[in-house]
Design an enzyme around this catalytic site. Structure first.
Site, PDB file in Angstrom:
ATOM      1  N   ARG A   8       0.604  -1.612   0.081  1.00  0.00           N
ATOM      2  CA  ARG A   8      -0.152  -0.122  -0.134  1.00  0.00           C
ATOM      3  C   ARG A   8       1.204   1.339  -0.630  1.00  0.00           C
ATOM      4  NH1 ARG A   8      -2.331  -3.387   3.429  1.00  0.00           N
ATOM      5  NH2 ARG A   8      -4.613  -4.540   3.359  1.00  0.00           N
ATOM      6  N   ASN A  57      -6.163   3.435  -0.656  1.00  0.00           N
ATOM      7  CA  ASN A  57      -4.238   3.671   0.228  1.00  0.00           C
ATOM      8  C   ASN A  57      -3.493   4.498  -0.017  1.00  0.00           C
ATOM      9  OD1 ASN A  57      -5.352   1.427   2.226  1.00  0.00           O
ATOM     10  ND2 ASN A  57      -5.350   0.369   0.011  1.00  0.00           N
ATOM     11  N   ASP A 116      -9.326  -4.496   8.771  1.00  0.00           N
ATOM     12  CA  ASP A 116      -8.640  -6.026   9.715  1.00  0.00           C
ATOM     13  C   ASP A 116      -9.147  -6.176  10.530  1.00  0.00           C
ATOM     14  OD1 ASP A 116      -5.740  -4.443   7.458  1.00  0.00           O
ATOM     15  OD2 ASP A 116      -7.164  -2.903   8.494  1.00  0.00           O
ATOM     16  N   ARG A 123     -11.650  -8.828   9.432  1.00  0.00           N
ATOM     17  CA  ARG A 123     -10.418 -10.164   8.958  1.00  0.00           C
ATOM     18  C   ARG A 123     -10.582 -10.846  10.431  1.00  0.00           C
ATOM     19  NH1 ARG A 123      -7.906  -6.829   4.498  1.00  0.00           N
ATOM     20  NH2 ARG A 123      -9.751  -7.354   2.493  1.00  0.00           N
ATOM     21  N   HIS A 175      -2.926   0.560   8.561  1.00  0.00           N
ATOM     22  CA  HIS A 175      -3.937  -0.420   7.460  1.00  0.00           C
ATOM     23  C   HIS A 175      -2.878  -1.052   6.612  1.00  0.00           C
ATOM     24  CE1 HIS A 175      -6.561  -2.150   5.297  1.00  0.00           C
ATOM     25  NE2 HIS A 175      -5.848  -1.404   4.106  1.00  0.00           N
TER      26      HIS A 175
HETATM   27  P1  NAD Z   1     -10.685   1.399  -9.103  1.00  0.00           P
HETATM   28  O1  NAD Z   1      -9.893   1.434  -9.516  1.00  0.00           O
HETATM   29  O2  NAD Z   1     -11.895   0.841  -9.184  1.00  0.00           O
HETATM   30  O3  NAD Z   1     -11.415   2.774  -8.914  1.00  0.00           O
HETATM   31  C1  NAD Z   1     -11.052   3.876  -8.498  1.00  0.00           C
HETATM   32  C2  NAD Z   1     -11.374   5.003  -9.237  1.00  0.00           C
HETATM   33  O4  NAD Z   1     -10.975   6.691  -8.848  1.00  0.00           O
HETATM   34  C3  NAD Z   1     -11.441   4.707 -10.252  1.00  0.00           C
HETATM   35  O5  NAD Z   1     -12.915   4.616 -10.929  1.00  0.00           O
HETATM   36  C4  NAD Z   1     -10.764   5.891 -11.609  1.00  0.00           C
HETATM   37  O6  NAD Z   1     -11.418   6.686 -12.732  1.00  0.00           O
HETATM   38  C5  NAD Z   1     -11.373   6.794  -9.892  1.00  0.00           C
HETATM   39  N1  NAD Z   1      -9.910   8.244  -9.871  1.00  0.00           N
HETATM   40  C6  NAD Z   1      -8.921   8.613 -10.148  1.00  0.00           C
HETATM   41  N2  NAD Z   1      -8.292   9.117  -9.990  1.00  0.00           N
HETATM   42  C7  NAD Z   1      -8.676  10.347 -10.121  1.00  0.00           C
HETATM   43  C8  NAD Z   1      -9.155  11.553 -10.101  1.00  0.00           C
HETATM   44  N3  NAD Z   1      -7.889  12.432  -9.630  1.00  0.00           N
HETATM   45  N4  NAD Z   1     -10.467  12.160  -9.395  1.00  0.00           N
HETATM   46  C9  NAD Z   1     -11.659  11.921  -9.549  1.00  0.00           C
HETATM   47  N5  NAD Z   1     -11.868  10.319  -9.714  1.00  0.00           N
HETATM   48  C10 NAD Z   1     -10.222   9.804  -9.692  1.00  0.00           C
HETATM   49  O7  NAD Z   1     -10.362   0.762  -7.372  1.00  0.00           O
HETATM   50  P2  NAD Z   1     -10.836   0.531  -6.388  1.00  0.00           P
HETATM   51  O8  NAD Z   1     -10.743  -0.800  -5.706  1.00  0.00           O
HETATM   52  O9  NAD Z   1     -12.077   1.237  -5.928  1.00  0.00           O
HETATM   53  O10 NAD Z   1      -9.616   0.789  -4.855  1.00  0.00           O
HETATM   54  C11 NAD Z   1     -10.090   2.681  -4.756  1.00  0.00           C
HETATM   55  C12 NAD Z   1      -8.976   2.780  -3.169  1.00  0.00           C
HETATM   56  O11 NAD Z   1      -9.637   1.641  -2.138  1.00  0.00           O
HETATM   57  C13 NAD Z   1      -7.768   2.273  -3.889  1.00  0.00           C
HETATM   58  O12 NAD Z   1      -6.762   3.131  -3.311  1.00  0.00           O
HETATM   59  C14 NAD Z   1      -7.061   0.888  -2.995  1.00  0.00           C
HETATM   60  O13 NAD Z   1      -6.389   0.737  -2.690  1.00  0.00           O
HETATM   61  C15 NAD Z   1      -8.463   1.613  -1.899  1.00  0.00           C
HETATM   62  N6  NAD Z   1      -8.966   0.324  -0.721  1.00  0.00           N
HETATM   63  C16 NAD Z   1      -8.637   0.227   0.833  1.00  0.00           C
HETATM   64  C17 NAD Z   1      -9.392  -0.416   1.647  1.00  0.00           C
HETATM   65  C18 NAD Z   1      -9.083   0.192   2.889  1.00  0.00           C
HETATM   66  O14 NAD Z   1      -8.831  -0.982   3.513  1.00  0.00           O
HETATM   67  N7  NAD Z   1      -9.165   1.068   2.818  1.00  0.00           N
HETATM   68  C19 NAD Z   1      -9.479  -1.289   0.592  1.00  0.00           C
HETATM   69  C20 NAD Z   1      -9.747  -1.546  -0.375  1.00  0.00           C
HETATM   70  C21 NAD Z   1      -9.190  -0.806  -1.504  1.00  0.00           C
END
Ligand code: NAD
Length: 321
Positions: A93, A125, A153, A156, A180
């Site tokens: 991450r 992330n 976490d 889980r 995280h």
């Molecule tokens: P994804 O690629 O499916 O979606 C990301 C979206 O962000 C896309 O639709 C993209 O077009 C949009 N985007 C990118 N840049 C942008 C901008 N400047 N302005 C507006 N929109 C923008 O990814 P995802 O699987 O949905 O994951 C999203 C984030 O969440 C990632 O950083 C991932 O690591 C994180 N995540 C966090 C956790 C957690 O526990 N916190 C769990 C899973 C995923």
């Protein structure tokens, strides 16, 4: 006189896996009357809004649309899920810091320009560094900037413990705190079922307390994201459900204690970094953070986790775009 219905708007920035699934979780739980999706890919946001709207007859009356930053006006909570997900198996991450900090420099000033009074909830992330970045870029009081932190976490961990001990997840009280990510800390010393520490619970049930199994459970917890991503490319159901829990605690002013990330001051020598501790959430955001009574090993592990995060945020380049 007919009572005026009060509308509750939630804005979601990023309509990808996490953002769209979070909107779905909010819809099925009837938590908001308005959900707006904002994404750099407007087509994607529009498609998700349409699909979600077609779910409304099966759920609660909710206005859902693909909008822009001006639609964040008046949102009680703006959830940030935009940015890159982990790109390759094995990438951590923390590798995402640079890419997503640049995305946040674009997004956060726009959100607060239109909504200076709402709460920011960060999921992108590396979530602890991004929560810190959102706080710095927004200029909002720290209690109104929350990261999803280790809520996932902890879920889980509780799930795996519940499977091992053969009890409902709701009967397992155990926290993962700190980052995280890879340096997260399991609080074994306070983990309990029905108020009984795990070794005491085992003794009462006539079961052996298996330390190796416990070590395995923590390892599976820490590596769960990698394991899921290897198989389906992303994780989103559980984090979406966790985000809905956080939103519910805020909207219903519940003071629910969840392991979320927020700005920490003066805890075990830890200062000026965002990480997770049990935190009460209400309509103002963070009501209070619980300074857990950890044992010496856990305290040391928390200090190390904070150091990892400090080193990470030291590289943040935060120039609003
Ligand atoms: P994804 O690629 O499916 O979606 C990301 C979206 O962000 C896309 O639709 C993209 O077009 C949009 N985007 C990118 N840049 C942008 C901008 N400047 N302005 C507006 N929109 C923008 O990814 P995802 O699987 O949905 O994951 C999203 C984030 O969440 C990632 O950083 C991932 O690591 C994180 N995540 C966090 C956790 C957690 O526990 N916190 C769990 C899973 C995923």
């Amino acid at each position: 006189m007919v009572a005026q219905m009060h509308s509750t708007r939630i804005a979601i920035i990023g309509a990808g896996n996490v953002g769209a699934t979070c909107a779905y979780a909010l819809l099925l739980r009837g938590l908001a009357t308005e959900i707006v999706l904002v994404d750099a890919n407007k087509n994607k946001a529009e498609g998700e809004a349409m699909d979600l709207n077609h779910s409304v007859p099966f759920a609660f009356p909710t206005r859902i649309w693909a909008g822009d930053y001006s639609d964040c006006t008046g949102a009680a909570v703006t959830i940030i899920t935009a940015g890159s997900a982990r790109l390759q198996p094995g990438q951590t991450r923390l590798d995402l810091t640079k890419t997503n900090a640049s995305v946040f420099c674009e997004i956060i000033p726009e959100v607060v320009r239109h909504n200076p009074d709402g709460i920011l909830l960060v999921a992108s992330n590396p979530v602890d560094a991004m929560t810190y970045a959102a706080w710095k870029l927004s200029g909002l009081p720290a209690q109104r900037v929350i990261g999803s932190g280790t809520i996932l976490d902890t879920a889980r961990f509780r799930f795996l413990l519940s499977q091992h001990f053969g009890v409902d997840t709701h009967s397992v009280h155990a926290f993962i705190i700190g980052e995280h990510g890879d340096s997260e800390v399991p609080v074994w010393s306070l983990a309990n079922i029905a108020g009984m520490h795990l070794p005491d619970f085992c003794a009462a049930r006539g079961l052996p307390y298996d330390q190796l199994a416990m070590d395995g459970i923590f390892q599976q917890t820490r590596e769960a994201a990698y394991t899921v991503i290897e198989r389906k490319g992303a994780t989103f159901f559980a984090i979406a459900a966790g985000l809905a829990d956080i939103v519910e605690a805020i909207l219903r002013d519940q003071s629910t204690v969840l392991s979320v990330s927020s700005l920490i001051h003066d805890y075990c020598g830890i200062d000026d970094v965002c990480l997770s501790l049990p935190t009460a959430l209400n309509q103002g955001g963070v009501a209070w953070v619980l300074p857990m009574n950890l044992n010496p090993q856990e305290t040391e592990a928390m200090r190390q986790s904070a150091q990892v995060l400090k080193a990470n945020i030291a590289h943040l380049e935060l120039v609003p775009k």
